[in-house]
Design an enzyme around this catalytic site. Structure first.
Site, PDB file in Angstrom:
ATOM      1  N   GLY B  52     -14.093 -20.317  -4.683  1.00  0.00           N
ATOM      2  CA  GLY B  52     -13.760 -18.898  -4.615  1.00  0.00           C
ATOM      3  C   GLY B  52     -12.389 -18.707  -3.977  1.00  0.00           C
ATOM      4  N   LEU B  53     -11.933 -17.486  -3.975  1.00  0.00           N
ATOM      5  CA  LEU B  53     -10.624 -17.146  -3.431  1.00  0.00           C
ATOM      6  C   LEU B  53     -10.514 -17.491  -1.941  1.00  0.00           C
ATOM      7  CD1 LEU B  53     -10.244 -13.574  -5.001  1.00  0.00           C
ATOM      8  CD2 LEU B  53      -8.910 -15.605  -5.651  1.00  0.00           C
ATOM      9  N   GLY B  55     -10.375 -16.595   1.647  1.00  0.00           N
ATOM     10  CA  GLY B  55     -10.925 -15.426   2.320  1.00  0.00           C
ATOM     11  C   GLY B  55     -12.243 -14.956   1.752  1.00  0.00           C
ATOM     12  N   ALA B  56     -12.727 -15.609   0.698  1.00  0.00           N
ATOM     13  CA  ALA B  56     -14.001 -15.201   0.104  1.00  0.00           C
ATOM     14  C   ALA B  56     -15.182 -15.616   0.984  1.00  0.00           C
ATOM     15  CB  ALA B  56     -14.155 -15.787  -1.294  1.00  0.00           C
ATOM     16  N   SER B 126     -10.630 -24.650  -5.059  1.00  0.00           N
ATOM     17  CA  SER B 126     -10.848 -25.317  -6.356  1.00  0.00           C
ATOM     18  C   SER B 126     -10.790 -24.299  -7.496  1.00  0.00           C
ATOM     19  CB  SER B 126     -12.162 -26.108  -6.349  1.00  0.00           C
ATOM     20  OG  SER B 126     -13.261 -25.376  -5.848  1.00  0.00           O
TER      21      SER B 126
END
Lengths: 219, 219
Positions: B52-53, B55-56, B126
């Site tokens: 995920g991004l 900060g996710a 990733s």
């Protein structure tokens, strides 16, 4: 916004627990420390670095020791050519640079396993002192160098994988003991005479582990 | 000659036990299998691949899940930037090739930990499907892709490390979500809405692990 909005990282702190404003949840960062893993496992972690000539019995001894430790309830893992050379280090050849990088990566993985609470056993020829010293520097006081001491003539007679025959026929270049040096450890934690019986060798290492307090839970 | 003289390797066999002619010892090779580790641990091993991004909440969620699993007696380990990027992958930069190699090595280490009986959690952005697919191919059915789904705007607002601000100021090149794409998983095993509370997110994964039978000892 949710639970990350209130995050703060405390300098040097392993445990960060900050009540969230928006829920009852808390934020955790690496709260499961090596010490807590030792409490779960009821033993400390350590790195047993086996070194010695091809055929000296490094891998056999490591696996026999692992079997004994398993039967006593200990959490172990063996890193050797079977699971590293074709996996993580599958991109590396046999140049000097590749050899050094190979040992570096093994040291780094071993360090992660030690951090994970595992008794890790590495079984690689690792013929050069400088390479082993780098691994020792990386891992610190958890690094236990175990020299599998076996005369070259015995290793040649065993020749389990037929490598000495091929090396002497010139089919393998820079083969340790034949066409490339093996630098004996100067101050290994343990020297094991692997011409003795396997049980004797295993017992010698187990005795050392008791002395090191690996079996005891530190509180 | 000793205990290696009578070694034979049985094709495909995990356990090789051959009485030595010269002593009562036997020869072992990798007798501590993944299944026996599961019996010792009372749980199966698996790889939870968080993606995920920035900060996710990948690393936060992974550590919170690890804490809960630890409290239930499970053996876990988190691989993230803290212990991999500066260690095993410390030689890698940020080129395309380096990014691919980085993910490959993480996959290889994770595979070793799974083999060692550990529930391993990886927390890396990733961002590319192809890279994650390679890790999946490497690890096989033990690979569980967990997409930490969080709107970019929320991640930007959180900006825990100040990276979005720097990326938007042009100080960081090819920053995922700003100047480099994030390719959402097409068929992840789990999608976690990380705008929810941390407890809810952890519970959702625990429920999945129960369904997968990770808690049960296979016999």
């Amino acid at each position: 916004m949710g639970w990350l909005a209130t995050v703060k990282i405390l300098s040097g702190g392993d445990i960060v627990t900050i009540p969230s404003k928006s829920s009852n949840t808390v934020w955790h960062h690496a709260t499961v420390t090596r010490q807590r893993r030792a409490e779960l496992n009821h033993h400390q972690s350590i790195l047993l670095w086996f070194t010695g000539l091809s055929g000296a019995g490094k891998s056999t001894l490591a696996h026999a020791l692992e079997e004994r430790l398993y039967q006593m309830g200990y959490h172990t893992f063996v890193l050797d050519g079977d699971n590293v050379r074709h996996g993580l280090c599958g991109d590396l050849g046999f140049s000097n640079e590749a050899r050094i990088e190979n040992i570096r990566r093994i040291g780094e993985i071993a360090k992660l396993f030690v951090e994970a609470g595992v008794i890790v056993l590495t079984a690689f020829i690792s013929p050069f002192r400088a390479d082993r010293q780098k691994a020792r520097n990386l891992v610190g006081e958890d690094f236990v160098e175990i020299y599998c001491n076996c005369p070259l003539s015995v290793c040649e007679d065993r020749d389990v994988k037929g490598l000495y025959r091929r090396a002497k026929a010139g089919e393998i270049k820079e083969f340790t003991g034949i066409s490339s040096p093996y630098e004996e450890p100067e101050h290994p934690e343990l020297v094991i005479d692997t011409t003795k019986s396997l049980d004797e060798c295993v017992d010698q290492i187990l005795t050392y582990l008791v002395q090191r307090g690996v079996y005891e839970r530190k509180s």
